[in-house]
Design an enzyme around this catalytic site. Structure first.
Site, mmCIF file in Angstrom:
data_model
loop_
_atom_site.group_PDB
_atom_site.id
_atom_site.type_symbol
_atom_site.label_atom_id
_atom_site.label_comp_id
_atom_site.label_asym_id
_atom_site.label_seq_id
_atom_site.Cartn_x
_atom_site.Cartn_y
_atom_site.Cartn_z
ATOM 1 C CG ASP A 159 -27.698 121.938 22.379
ATOM 2 O OD1 ASP A 159 -27.166 123.046 22.637
ATOM 3 O OD2 ASP A 159 -27.135 121.043 21.692
ATOM 4 C CG HIS A 187 -24.152 122.245 19.571
ATOM 5 N ND1 HIS A 187 -24.787 122.374 20.749
ATOM 6 C CD2 HIS A 187 -22.722 122.760 19.840
ATOM 7 C CE1 HIS A 187 -23.913 122.952 21.806
ATOM 8 N NE2 HIS A 187 -22.826 123.002 21.041
#
Ligand code: NAD
Ligand code: LMR
Length: 328
Positions: A159, A187
């Site tokens: 990410d 996440h």
């Protein structure tokens, strides 16, 4: 030759495993002077494919690769492990609810945590990649009571890297000129990619963030939903980029993050920034002396607070669900 570092990779026959193992063997996980011994852990149905990958690894004649062993038993797979990359996980199947997924993965990460507790090396460092990564890492850590909690981490580096590229593209600068973006929380699609504290070729990230339409309409959703977009485009979830992020995470953990920058990782919260202690949440972090430290003192606006809190609330829900299932 110095003693090889034992690296256990679970889900070794999967698509991330295939993208990861060759890079580890080439010296990219730990450094170009560090020999490694690979310990591949699969379920019995995955062993034959893992054997095929091991044959290919042999055929590369990597100078740093000191050996490959294949296991279908976690106790054996984690024996003497210095690094554990926990990639193998149960994907969400048709009709499966979130709770079912947590339960199915509990059946994987609880025994793996116990195996790490029983037989891993004293300096074990664990990165959980398999989803839901944060809560799987929490399950593994909770079932390894003799291992310091800070040795368990969950991957949000993918990410982070996604956010770096989106910012670089927006600003029209090379990605190497972007520093100090942050991923907060889980996440998952609730994660909060934070550009406010970034340094974008010497200019404050807050300047980019001032464009609300870009911030809320493009940047945040593009990063947070990138996993789904890749699945949609490829027909399979991200693999090479996930493997790359795992390499980045462990390399920085062991070798330190560069001065003047930070990265993001899911680590056990110490209560910083109001994230409940003990939760496996993503923070901006630096690595010093082989340990992650949360970057302190960042000013959190109301805008950021709301988004961090939403993702943390999801982590609290997941934690409570696995607690209810007796997994932690
Ligand atoms: P995959 O299905 O190709 O491979 C998974 C492998 O794990 C399979 O070979 C399977 O046999 C093995 N496995 C299942 N249970 C196991 C167990 N108990 N022990 C050992 N091995 C086991 O999946 P993939 O594409 O390699 O993805 C792996 C995981 O990583 C998924 O959960 C995926 O959602 C996740 N992921 C996370 C990120 C992240 O940023 N954190 C990014 C991409 C993918
Ligand atoms: C990703 O971020 O690419 C993956 O976690 C997506 C997924 O659900 O496997």
């Amino acid at each position: 030759m110095t003693t090889p570092v034992n690296v256990t990779v679970t889900g070794a026959a999967g698509q991330i495993g295939y993208a990861l193992l060759f890079r580890i063997a080439a010296g990219q996980l730990l450094g170009p002077d560090v020999p490694v011994r690979l310990r591949l852990l699969e379920i019995p149905q995955g062993v034959k494919a893992a054997e095929g990958t091991a044959m290919e690894l042999d055929d590369c004649a990597f100078p740093l690769l000191a050996g490959i062993d294949i296991f279908d038993d976690p106790r054996a797979g984690f024996e003497g492990a210095n690094v554990g990359l926990l990639v193998g996980a149960r994907p969400r199947g048709p009709g499966m609810e979130r709770g079912d997924l947590l339960e199915a993965n509990g059946g994987i990460f609880k025994p793996q945590g116990e195996a790490i507790n029983a037989g891993a090396a004293d300096d074990i460092r664990v990165l959980v990649v398999g989803n839901p990564a944060n809560t799987n890492a929490l399950i593994a850590a909770s079932n390894a009571p003799d291992v310091p909690k800070d040795r368990f981490t969950a991957m949000t580096r993918l990410d982070h890297n996604r956010a770096l590229t989106q910012v670089a593209k927006r600003a029209g600068v090379p990605v190497s000129e972007v520093r100090k973006v942050s991923i907060w929380g889980n996440h998952s699609a609730t994660q909060y990619p934070d550009v406010f504290h970034a340094d974008v070729a010497g200019r404050p990230g807050a300047e980019l963030a001032a464009d609300q339409a870009w911030l809320t309409g493009e940047f945040i959703p593009t990063v947070a939903k990138r996993g789904a977009a890749i699945i949609d485009a490829r027909g399979a979830s991200s693999a090479a980029s996930a493997a790359n992020a795992a390499i980045d995470h462990v390399f920085d953990w062991v070798n330190g993050t560069p001065e003047g920058d930070w990265t993001s990782a899911g680590i056990v919260s110490d209560g910083s920034y109001g994230v409940p202690e003990g939760l496996m949440a993503s923070f901006p972090v630096v690595s010093r002396g082989g340990a992650w430290e949360i970057v302190q003192g960042l000013e959190i606006s109301d805008f950021s607070r709301e988004r961090i809190d939403a993702s943390v609330a999801e982590l609290v829900e997941e934690r409570d669900a696995v607690r209810g299932l007796g997994l932690i």
